[in-house]
Each structure stands twice: as C-alpha cells, then as structure tokens.
Design an enzyme around this catalytic site. Structure first.
Site, short mmCIF file in Angstrom:
data_model
loop_
_atom_site.label_atom_id
_atom_site.label_comp_id
_atom_site.label_asym_id
_atom_site.label_seq_id
_atom_site.Cartn_x
_atom_site.Cartn_y
_atom_site.Cartn_z
CG LEU A 89 -3.85 -0.61 5.87
CD1 LEU A 89 -2.95 0.53 6.29
CD2 LEU A 89 -5.24 -0.43 6.45
N GLY B 54 3.72 -1.96 -4.47
CA GLY B 54 3.90 -2.93 -3.40
C GLY B 54 2.63 -3.05 -2.58
CB VAL C 214 -0.23 0.07 2.16
CG1 VAL C 214 -0.20 0.96 3.39
CG2 VAL C 214 0.38 0.80 0.97
CE LYS D 212 3.66 3.08 -1.81
NZ LYS D 212 3.20 4.39 -2.26
CG ASP E 71 -1.72 8.04 -9.31
OD1 ASP E 71 -2.68 8.19 -10.09
OD2 ASP E 71 -1.48 6.96 -8.74
#
Ligand SMILES: Nc1ncnc2c1ncn2[C@@H]1O[C@H](COP(=O)(O)OP(=O)(O)OP(=O)(O)O)[C@@H](O)[C@H]1O
Length: 523
Positions: free
Chosen positions: A134, A140, A142, A157, A255
């Site tokens: 995804l 990392g 997903v 994740k 974020d």
C-alpha cells in the site's frame, strides 16, 4: 495537469495496480458471476474485492479446483514435478536484494515482503497473509494483508529494523492505543483504529483497519482540480473532530497532510475520512524534535524554530482545507525560505515580533532593522522591526541562490485566489450569490487557521463552530468563543475533554505498551 513537483517518498505500486491474486479474483469473480462486484481497473474496490474473495472461498467448485491444483497437474502430466522452494516469489519490497538480518531485510533495513508471506503474532497465533503493497514510507512499509482470523483485510505497517524507527513506532503504538481506547472508544472521531501490534523477525508490525485512498490520491484522480465545496466541508468537519480529540489528549500529530488522511469505506453511502500515521506524533510539552511536519504543511513556528504546540496541526489543517478546494498545495515551496515567502505574500503579515525575537532560526529568514522597519509599516497595518530577506540577500549570505519553486496558480492573496477559483476570471462579482457566500465563509475560515501567531490561531474546537463547518449562514467575520473552560453544550457529550488526559503519558510511554515490549523477546 502537470504535477506540482511535490517531493514524495518512493511510493511503491499504486493500490489499484493489479497483482496476480487480484487478477485471479477478478477472473474468478467473472467466472462465478460476480461481475457487478469485480473491482474496476483503477478503483480501489476494497470492499468489492474482499467480498469477491469471500465468495470465491465459499464456493466449493472453485475451492476444489485450486486446493488440489498440484495433484491435478501431476495426474495430467506424470513429468510434472512441483518443488515448493522453486516457486518464484512475487516480491513487493524494493529493493528485494537480501542484505541484513540473515537475508530477511534489504539494504534499507526493510523486511523483504512478498505475496503470501505470513506475518505472525506469536502470542496470539494470529496470522496476516501479505497480499499487496500500500505504501513505502520513512518508517517502513504498509502492506495490505488478509487476516485469517477475522476473514477481512487489514493494513500492516512493518517498521524498519533500526532502533530509532523501532522506538518511534512504539510511541505511535502508545499514542494511538491511548487515542483509540481512552478518547475514542466507540470509533466516532475519525482516527484510524489500531487492531494489533507484535514483533516479527526483528520488525515491529502494527495492524490497522483497512482504509481507502488518501486525499492526495483523490485530488490526483480529479486532475488536481479540487473538490466540490460540500466535500471540502464534510472532510474538514471530520478532520476537525479528530483534531479536537487529539488536542484533548494532548497529542500533536506533527505530520498532517493529504497523504495521511484516508477515505473510509462508505457507510450508508456517506463520504468519510480518517487521520492516520501517528509515527511522528508526540505529547504537547514533551516535544523533542525540531525538524518535523512535511514542508508544504510546515507551520511558521516550526520553520522558525520556536516552541510548538497542537497549534501546528491547525496550520497544516488550514493548508489542507485550501488544497482540497483548489486542488493544489497552498505553499508548495521548494525550500523553507520559499515556503515562508509564499506564506507572507499570500496570507499577508508575518509572524509577530516577540516570536521572531525568541525563535532560533529567525536570522535564517529575516533581517532585523533595529527599529520599526519603514517598509513594513504598510504591511497590512503591521509594524515590525523585522523584514524577510530578499532572494539576493539569501544568495549573498549562503553563496547560493535559495531554491524557489514554480507558482501553479495566479500570484496574490489567498482571498482573491479562493474567490477567483478556478481562475478563469478574476472577478468575484461574477460569482452566483450562494457561491459567493460559501467562498466568503471559506476565506474567513482559512483566516483563523493560517494565522501566523500560534496564540491567535483558532483551536480545533473554536474552528468547529465556524459557519463554514456548521453550514449556518455566514454573516460576517467569525469571532471564536473563549475556549477555556467552557465547552459549548451539545459538543460536550461527544468530545471527551479529559483534562488529565494530556498528562497521562507525561512520563513517556503507556504502562501497557512498556510492559508489552520490555518482556517481548524480539524474534
Ligand atoms: N490503514 C490503512 N489503510 C490503507 N492504506 C494505508 C493505511 N495506513 C497506511 N496506508 C497507506 O500507506 C501509506 C504510508 O502509511 P504511513 O503514512 O502510516 O507510513 P509512513 O512510513 O509513516 O509514511 P510517510 O513516511 O510517508 O509518512 C499511506 O499514505 C497510505 O497510502
């Protein structure tokens, strides 16, 4: 329309890119007569695809044909020799070259994921079967996975195998479990649900409910032309709801951007969104990092190196609301200097002098003129002893030109930009009366969000009573109520304003998470 030059991290294959298994399922769906449910070539089709899979799994004829496929081939051809280890893997991670962790990780410390790889929570024996990528991000990857226990899709994740990422991911688990369990137990406030977390092959894995496209993908699908005002309003209302809860919990997201707001599967055909990615989040009053927020959505106080609060998320939120309407980022600066210059040009004004006096990075961007700078007297009536450096001054100081990005819409003030959208004619007088009122309300709404002074910027609760959000008639500039300690009746029931909540994690991580990980032997 041309892309905006937005710097993005390697994104991996788009969610709608067909993998072998989705092709199989589309085919199977057609075979079993599920055409109506088959995913479209570009659409996410999450719900349709999962129901197809369930349908395929339930139908005995399809199950039989695939279950004994090796034996069937062997019967047809005695020479057929299937060796499991020679089965080519469909790698999802790039690069897929083994380097670290006994060959399980690549050079970037990412676990090399491939289709049908199992990620297992050893404590509960819950298995997640990897199906497609995804997104690949800073922390990392997903992956869309099949949860064999609940027979549903989830997003897992898989955090990079490096201590710094691991520690920050534990913070994400801790903050999100607090938000989910204490502040939004009934899943009403548009914050992603965390379903599980576990260590696997030296990687921390976090399982989330499966959501749809992110808002940037939605804007791209619409050729970056912006959304209808009713959707801007609906999404804004829901993001604000999440922000109210986060502020109540004392959590700064750090974020917020369109990529971190995902569309939820439709409930009663109503559009909805949820906020994801608490991987950079922190507690108010316990801020550690100064280099936070994505550049286009970075608040003035973060740019300037001034102590920050949950108000930085409200700045990012203002940028997102404007972007949803115009389809393009509001401040797509190619450097921090460019972002700040655009803010000053579009919003009018600049950060207050007391902020500039105390901020660490003021000299990177501003010149102190000693006394009230004469050129600044006319600056929206604002008198300041600072003025932003010119490009030439920055170049002379740094011995290189500051990076300046393109302008993708007519230069000018934000209000004019909104009124003249889609910029065919720059005359607000041409707008129909109802639209004019909507635009007036939107401009006034944005005014309180992209406010340079973090102390004057509206809180999420204050913003949630603006006519743009409530849909009431806009009669003139909105005056927010004094927030503390009054919580307007009607909201009190849905917003959990636990005054102690913000300090619950003051000592760091939640006890639950600390105990999970201090005893967990990473396998
Ligand atoms: N629950 C989910 N459902 C569907 N897709 C998801 C989900 N969570 C994340 N994604 C996809 O994966 C992408 C990356 O997720 P996330 O932002 O949490 O990871 P990250 O490593 O922190 O990324 P970045 O470095 O870009 O911030 C998202 O933009 C989204 O497209």
């Amino acid at each position: 329309m041309e892309e905006t030059g937005r710097e993005r991290k390697a994104a991996g294959p788009p969610p709608w890119a067909p993998t072998k298994s989705t092709v199989f399922r589309s085919y199977a769906a057609a075979v079993v007569g599920d055409r109506a449910e088959a995913p479209s070539a570009r659409g996410n089709g999450v719900a349709a695809r999962s129901s197809n899979l369930r349908a395929v799994r339930k139908r005995p004829i399809v199950a039989r044909l695939t279950r004994d496929i090796v034996q069937t081939f062997e019967k047809c051809n005695p020479e057929f020799n299937y060796v499991d280890s020679l089965n080519p893997k469909h790698f999802l991670t790039t690069p897929a070259v083994p380097v670290h962790n006994d060959g399980l990780d690549n050079a970037n410390s990412d676990l090399i994921l491939y289709v049908n790889l199992e990620l297992v929570n050893k404590k509960s024996d819950r298995r997640y079967i990897v199906e497609e990528m995804l997104g690949q991000g800073t922390f990392g990857q997903v992956a869309k996975c099949w949860d064999a226990e609940t027979n549903s899709y989830v997003a897992v994740k898989v955090i990079k195998n490096q201590p710094a990422f691991y520690q920050q991911a534990i913070m994400e688990v801790s903050l999100l479990s607090m938000l989910n369990d204490k502040f939004d137990p009934d899943d009403q406030h548009h914050i992603v649900r965390m379903l599980d977390f576990f260590p696997w092959k030296n990687h921390l894995c976090i399982t989330f409910e499966m959501l749809g496209h992110n808002l940037y993908e939605l804007l791209k699908k619409n050729n970056l032309r912006g959304l209808q005002l009713q959707f801007v309003r609906t999404f804004s209302r829901q993001i604000l709801d999440a922000l109210i809860v986060m502020k109540g919990a004392g959590i700064i997201h750090c974020d917020l951007k369109p990529e971190n707001i995902l569309i939820t599967p439709k409930v009663n055909s109503a559009a909805g969104v949820k906020v994801i990615d608490f991987g950079s989040a922190c507690m108010e009053g316990k801020t550690i990092y100064s280099y936070i927020q994505s550049r286009y959505y970075r608040s003035p106080e973060v740019l300037l190196g001034y102590p920050y609060t949950t108000a930085i998320d409200m700045w990012s939120f203002g940028c997102i609301v404007a972007e949803l309407y115009i389809g393009l980022p509001l401040f797509p600066g190619a450097s921090e200097y460019d972002v700040l210059s655009r803010m000053i040009e579009m919003v009018g004004g600049q950060p207050p002098d007391d902020l500039l006096r105390e901020a660490k990075n003021t000299r990177k961007f501003f010149k102190h003129a000693g006394s009230i700078y004469p050129g600044n007297e006319a600056h929206d009536g604002l008198r300041s002893s600072y003025r932003i450096l010119t490009e030439d001054e920055v170049e002379a100081r740094d011995s290189k030109k500051p990076k300046i990005g393109k302008w993708y819409f007519p230069r000018g003030r934000l209000d004019r930009l909104i009124f003249s959208y889609p910029w065919k004619n720059l005359n607000e007088g041409n707008l129909p009366e109802a639209e004019k009122e909507d635009c007036l309300a939107l401009v006034d709404f944005l005014r309180g969000l992209v406010e340079f002074d973090p102390n004057k910027r509206w809180s999420p609760l204050q913003a949630s009573y603006h006519p743009f959000i409530t849909g009431e008639a806009f009669t003139g500039p909105y005056e927010p109520f004094r927030e503390t300690p009054v919580i307007p009746v009607g909201r009190a029931a849905t917003v959990d304003h636990n005054p102690g909540g913000g300090h619950w994690l003051a000592a760091g991580l939640s006890p639950q998470v600390v105990s999970m990980f201090s005893h967990a032997s990473i396998q």
